[in-house]
Design a protein around this motif. Structure first.
Motif, short mmCIF file in Angstrom:
data_model
loop_
_atom_site.label_atom_id
_atom_site.label_comp_id
_atom_site.label_asym_id
_atom_site.label_seq_id
_atom_site.Cartn_x
_atom_site.Cartn_y
_atom_site.Cartn_z
N ILE A 38 -15.89 -0.33 -5.67
CA ILE A 38 -14.95 0.78 -5.79
C ILE A 38 -14.06 0.85 -4.55
O ILE A 38 -14.53 0.69 -3.42
CB ILE A 38 -15.70 2.11 -5.93
CG1 ILE A 38 -16.56 2.08 -7.20
CG2 ILE A 38 -14.74 3.30 -5.97
CD1 ILE A 38 -17.43 3.30 -7.38
N ALA A 39 -12.77 1.08 -4.78
CA ALA A 39 -11.88 1.39 -3.67
C ALA A 39 -11.47 2.85 -3.79
O ALA A 39 -11.06 3.30 -4.85
CB ALA A 39 -10.65 0.49 -3.70
N ILE A 40 -11.65 3.59 -2.70
CA ILE A 40 -11.18 4.97 -2.68
C ILE A 40 -9.85 4.98 -1.95
O ILE A 40 -9.76 4.53 -0.80
CB ILE A 40 -12.19 5.90 -1.98
CG1 ILE A 40 -13.52 5.87 -2.74
CG2 ILE A 40 -11.65 7.32 -1.90
CD1 ILE A 40 -14.63 6.67 -2.06
N ARG A 213 -12.81 -0.90 -9.49
CA ARG A 213 -12.48 0.46 -9.90
C ARG A 213 -11.81 1.14 -8.71
O ARG A 213 -12.24 0.97 -7.57
CB ARG A 213 -13.78 1.18 -10.27
CG ARG A 213 -13.65 2.66 -10.58
CD ARG A 213 -15.04 3.16 -11.02
NE ARG A 213 -15.15 4.60 -10.92
CZ ARG A 213 -16.30 5.26 -10.88
NH1 ARG A 213 -17.45 4.59 -10.92
NH2 ARG A 213 -16.33 6.57 -10.79
N ILE A 214 -10.74 1.87 -9.00
CA ILE A 214 -10.02 2.56 -7.93
C ILE A 214 -10.10 4.06 -8.17
O ILE A 214 -9.83 4.54 -9.27
CB ILE A 214 -8.56 2.09 -7.88
CG1 ILE A 214 -8.50 0.61 -7.48
CG2 ILE A 214 -7.75 2.94 -6.89
CD1 ILE A 214 -7.12 0.02 -7.49
N ILE A 215 -10.55 4.77 -7.13
CA ILE A 215 -10.58 6.23 -7.22
C ILE A 215 -9.49 6.75 -6.30
O ILE A 215 -9.48 6.45 -5.10
CB ILE A 215 -11.95 6.79 -6.78
CG1 ILE A 215 -13.04 6.31 -7.74
CG2 ILE A 215 -11.92 8.31 -6.72
CD1 ILE A 215 -14.44 6.66 -7.31
N ILE A 222 -10.09 14.36 -6.86
CA ILE A 222 -9.90 13.06 -7.48
C ILE A 222 -8.79 13.20 -8.52
O ILE A 222 -8.83 14.12 -9.35
CB ILE A 222 -11.19 12.58 -8.15
CG1 ILE A 222 -12.25 12.34 -7.06
CG2 ILE A 222 -10.96 11.31 -8.97
CD1 ILE A 222 -13.61 11.97 -7.58
N ILE A 223 -7.78 12.32 -8.46
CA ILE A 223 -6.64 12.54 -9.34
C ILE A 223 -6.51 11.52 -10.48
O ILE A 223 -5.57 11.57 -11.24
CB ILE A 223 -5.31 12.59 -8.55
CG1 ILE A 223 -5.17 11.37 -7.65
CG2 ILE A 223 -5.20 13.87 -7.76
CD1 ILE A 223 -3.84 11.26 -6.98
N ASN A 224 -7.46 10.57 -10.61
CA ASN A 224 -7.35 9.72 -11.79
C ASN A 224 -8.63 9.77 -12.61
O ASN A 224 -9.71 9.95 -12.08
CB ASN A 224 -7.03 8.28 -11.40
CG ASN A 224 -8.09 7.69 -10.51
OD1 ASN A 224 -8.72 8.40 -9.73
ND2 ASN A 224 -8.33 6.39 -10.60
#
Lengths: 224, 424
Positions: A38-40, A213-215, A222-224
């Motif tokens: 995951i990338a935040i 996955r990108i958060i 969290i906007i997506n």
């Protein structure tokens, strides 16, 4: 069947000083499965670092619930948290944070001291991890004798040495040139292929692309 | 099962030892990283420990030398001095009043000779200038009876002591101590037969006493003995005595003899109230006690000052450790992030402080002993290394390490890992 590693429920974090209250995280809920990458992402001040600190058990939220491998972490005392960080979580920082006085091998072995591993095993395991990140010839180098990319690879080896459930990386390529950054990201990708769960923070699209996955996070949400 | 248990126990101990060694190893490394700073911090402890050792050892040595010198003056000895020693109101110092006479001494001898007394020695002592050709020295002149020699254990290296004939003839003869010989004639010269001048009168040297050793207040080698009659009539123009020494047959009789002689002398001086006595009687034990209590007070005072320097050294250690905590904030944050418990951080900084103070203790002991050795040569004190002093120094050093290292260590451990990691 998916295997849930981390579950955040309604996490809110408020920083207070004498003058203002800042809501760094606003009611965040999040599930992370094993073997995710995951990338935040988010602009500075969005709360992404705070989120990483809470995920890494370095900080406690003001309210909410955090389950790590099904265990409630917010009620744990400091020693238990230290054990958790030691055995379950591997940290990689933007500024590498290697200890300058000791050689690469000992830097990598440091978490094993706190895990109570004896000296022989410590050095064996540390050397193995250095080999994994391609630095087997640099075990006897001091951090200041290594390039930025090499230092970060030592830091990754250190994060891996206790075989943690998850790697948390805070802008791991922030201080690196693009070719070095790519090397680091390749290492992360391989680790993930082998089954490691990886969460990294970045504000660069280039880097975030490596993740599965990108958060995206903005103003503590969290906007997506 | 049992076997398993003990196995896991030795495993635990091994683990702990390994852990302990690692912490000490790291502490040594981080101290070596700042050699000058660590050295300066240690210096305070070195000075503190060294001065404590020097003071305690010197105190002990001077105590010993005073004891042995007073003992060599002769045990079983009572000394009568004019003037009173104790009581509340202000009095003149003992020895300054003119109340004791030769007839007092002779009366005491007649009264008690067979009962308590072996012999009696009337003495008149003043400081005066002694001259030989161009050399001169200021020394103690003592007018004595021949009995002085036996009562005070005086041995001669050459010549003879003052005799009864010298007294009766008021002869201008003198027996000199080896220190006086060294000062006036030079080392290795036999002065017997030479003429010296005391207070302008010439005296023939008839004997030299054997060195008794000693220094400072009680140097028995720095004395000139003359016949009492000569001292009274020719030198100092007085009929009084500055002291009467009385040799008692048996140590067990000392107190009894002191009381009876005291009352006898009171009656002779027509004094009813013992508190109004114009003389005082002391045994060797009393003199010893007075002298040692003076030196021990002095030793305690100096040791106190030394202890303060040790305290200052400890504060220096705390200061350095506080600086180290601030400097290594990021390191502490990282260590906590990767799993170091608070007690590990405390242990790390505490062991650095303790290593510093123990190093200081070690070198302090070495320097202390060296300084003490040099001083003992200069001051002619005996060189006895005081084990309690060393033990005390090491204990105090480690206590200082713990006490002054604890606060910085606690401060380090209480840092929050994120704050610490953010710190630039």
């Amino acid at each position: 069947m998916t295997d849930v590693l981390i579950e955040l429920k309604n996490i809110t974090k408020i920083y207070k000083n004498h003058f203002i209250e800042t809501k760094a995280l606003d009611n965040i809920s999040l599930k992370i499965n094993r073997s995710e990458f995951i990338a935040i992402m988010g602009p500075s001040g969005s709360g992404k670092s705070t989120l990483l600190h809470i995920l890494g058990l370095l900080d406690k939220p003001t309210s909410g619930e955090y389950l790590f491998e099904g265990k409630k972490t917010l009620q744990m005392d400091e020693n238990t948290l230290a054990d958790f960080r030691n055995k379950k979580i591997g940290f990689v920082f933007q500024a590498y944070n290697l200890l300058p006085r000791i050689k690469a091998l000992k830097n990598v072995a440091l978490p094993l001291i706190y895990a109570g591993v004896d000296k022989k095993n410590r050095e064996e395991k540390a050397f193995e991890k250095l080999k994994e990140v391609g630095l087997k010839d640099y075990a006897d180098h001091f951090p200041n004798q290594l390039s930025g990319g090499q230092q970060q690879r030592v830091a990754i080896a250190r994060a891996l040495v206790n075989n943690p459930s998850i790697i948390l990386a805070d802008e791991p390529t922030g201080n690196l040139a693009s070719f070095q950054a790519e090397e680091i990201m390749k290492i992360f990708k391989n680790l993930n292929k082998e089954g490691k769960t990886i969460i990294l923070i970045t504000h660069e699209e280039e880097i975030a692309k490596w993740a599965k996955r990108i958060i995206k996070i903005k103003d503590g949400k969290i906007i997506n | 099962m049992k076997n398993n248990d003990s196995n896991s126990k030795t495993g635990e101990i091994k683990k702990f030892l390994d852990y302990f060694l690692e912490i000490v190893n790291e502490a040594v490394f981080s101290l070596l990283a700042n050699k000058i700073r660590s050295g300066l911090a240690v210096l305070g402890i070195i000075i503190g420990i060294a001065s404590v050792i020097v003071m305690l050892s010197l105190g002990q040595a001077s105590q010993k030398s005073i004891e042995s010198q007073i003992k060599s003056l002769g045990s079983n000895l009572l000394t009568i001095m004019p003037g009173a020693l104790s009581t509340g109101t202000v009095r003149q110092a003992a020895g300054s009043a003119n109340t004791l006479t030769l007839s007092d001494a002779l009366a005491i001898k007649n009264e008690f000779l067979n009962k308590y007394i072996i012999d009696i020695s009337p003495e008149l002592s003043r400081r005066s200038q002694v001259i030989f050709e161009r050399a001169n020295t200021n020394t103690q002149i003592i007018g004595v009876y021949p009995s002085y020699q036996t009562l005070r254990n005086i041995n001669l290296s050459s010549g003879d002591f003052i005799s009864q004939f010298d007294i009766e003839g008021t002869r201008q003869v003198a027996v000199v101590g080896p220190q006086v010989v060294a000062d006036l004639f030079g080392d290795g010269v036999n002065p017997v037969g030479k003429m010296i001048r005391i207070s302008g009168k010439s005296f023939r040297v008839i004997g030299v006493t054997l060195a008794k050793g000693g220094a400072g207040f009680f140097n028995q080698d720095d004395m000139v003995f003359v016949p009492l009659s000569t001292a009274q009539k020719l030198l100092f123009g007085t009929d009084y005595l500055s002291s009467i020494s009385i040799g008692i047959k048996d140590e067990k009789l000392m107190n009894q003899a002191r009381d009876e002689i005291g009352y006898f002398l009171l009656a002779r001086h027509k004094i009813n109230d013992p508190y109004q006595a114009d003389f005082s009687i002391m045994s060797q034990a009393d003199i010893l006690q007075t002298a040692t209590s003076v030196t021990s007070t002095f030793t305690n005072l100096l040791s106190g000052i030394a202890a303060i320097s040790l305290l200052v050294g400890g504060i220096g250690i705390m200061n350095i450790m506080l600086v180290a905590v601030v400097e290594r904030t990021r390191e502490i944050g990282l260590r906590k992030a990767i799993g170091a418990k608070n007690r590990v951080i405390v242990g790390q900084f505490l062991s650095e402080a303790i290593i510093l103070t123990l190093l200081g203790g070690f070198f302090g002991i070495i320097f202390g002993i060296i300084i003490y050795f040099i001083l003992s040569v200069i001051l002619k004190f005996s060189f006895i290394i005081s084990l309690p002093a060393i033990f005390l120094a090491v204990t105090v050093a480690s206590i200082i390490g713990v006490v002054f290292g604890y606060y910085p260590a606690k401060k380090a451990a209480s840092l929050s890992p994120i704050e610490a990691l953010r710190y630039e």
